[in-house]
Design an enzyme around this catalytic site. Sequence first.
Site, PDB file in Angstrom:
ATOM      1  N   GLY A  13       0.797  -1.222   0.000  1.00  0.00           N
ATOM      2  CA  GLY A  13       0.000   0.000   0.000  1.00  0.00           C
ATOM      3  C   GLY A  13       0.827   1.268   0.000  1.00  0.00           C
ATOM      4  CB  VAL A  17      10.387  -4.318  -2.094  1.00  0.00           C
ATOM      5  CG1 VAL A  17      11.779  -4.812  -1.690  1.00  0.00           C
ATOM      6  CG2 VAL A  17       9.644  -3.774  -0.878  1.00  0.00           C
ATOM      7  CE  LYS A  32       8.540  -1.164   2.685  1.00  0.00           C
ATOM      8  NZ  LYS A  32       8.230  -1.860   3.976  1.00  0.00           N
ATOM      9  CG  ASP A 138       2.106  -7.513   8.565  1.00  0.00           C
ATOM     10  OD1 ASP A 138       1.101  -8.256   8.660  1.00  0.00           O
ATOM     11  OD2 ASP A 138       2.541  -7.101   7.475  1.00  0.00           O
TER      12      ASP A 138
END
Length: 246
Positions: A13, A17, A32, A138
Site C-alpha cells: 500500500g 521493493v 524499498k 505483521d
Amino acid sequence: MLYTLEKQIGRGGFGTVHEGYRKSDGRKVAIKFIEKAWHSISFLMKMPGHAKPLCSEVAINLMLLHPKKSPYIAEMLDWFEEENQFIIVFEFPHPCMNLLEFVQRNGGPLSEVQARQLMRQALLACIHCIDSGVFHGDLKLDNMLVNTDTMELKLIDFGLSKLVKDCERPGEPFSGLYFADEQTRHALAILMFKMLHGQMFRGRTTDGTAMISKECQDLMSLCLDFHEEKRPTLREFLQHKWFDEE
C-alpha cells in the site's frame, strides 16, 4: 546513485521493493521505495540526534540496530529522503525465498527438524524486537526470508510496526509489553502450526497431531491454550523442551 536497481519483488500500500546491488562491492540488497503521498504524519517518528522526524520504518530499524543488531533481522544498510519518497536499503540474503514460498515448495508440512530450526530463529528475532522497544505487528510467513542454502532466517518488513510503549492502555504502564509479547507469541504459534501442517490455521491444533512429537503437541497446546495464565511468554516459548531435541 550508489545502487543498481533491478526487478521489482514486492508491492504494498505504501510503495514497492526491488532487488538491487551496491555498486561499491556488488552486494545484493533489497531497496524499498515509500511514497510520501501515502505517508501521513502518524508515520513519522522523532529520534534523538535527528533534527526532524524520520519515516517511522527508518526510525524503527535504527532502534533495532542499537545497542546491537540481530542476525535474524534483515539489517537496514542505508536510507535516503527525497522530495516525494523515502528509500530504504536492506540486506538481501541470496539465494532466498520467503517462508510461505519455502513451505509451498516443500509440497506439504515441514519436518520438525526444519520447523524447529526456523522457529528458534524467528523467536530470537522477535525477542530482540521487543527488547528494543519494537512491536512488529505483521508476523506472517511472507515476512520472513529463508536462505535456501543455509536455512538462516531473516525477519523483514517493519512497515506496520510501532513502539511497544504505544501499545499501552491508559493507566496500565506495563500493558504494552504484555500486549506485544502475547500478540507476538500467538502469531508465532500460528506460523509454527502452518509450517508443521502445511495448511492454513483454522483455530485447531488437533489435525494431524499423530504426525508430530508429543513435545511439539504440548508446546502448541500451551501457546494456544484458552486459559491466558497457561500460555508461555516468548522466552518461555523458546525454553520449551521441544527446542532441546535434535
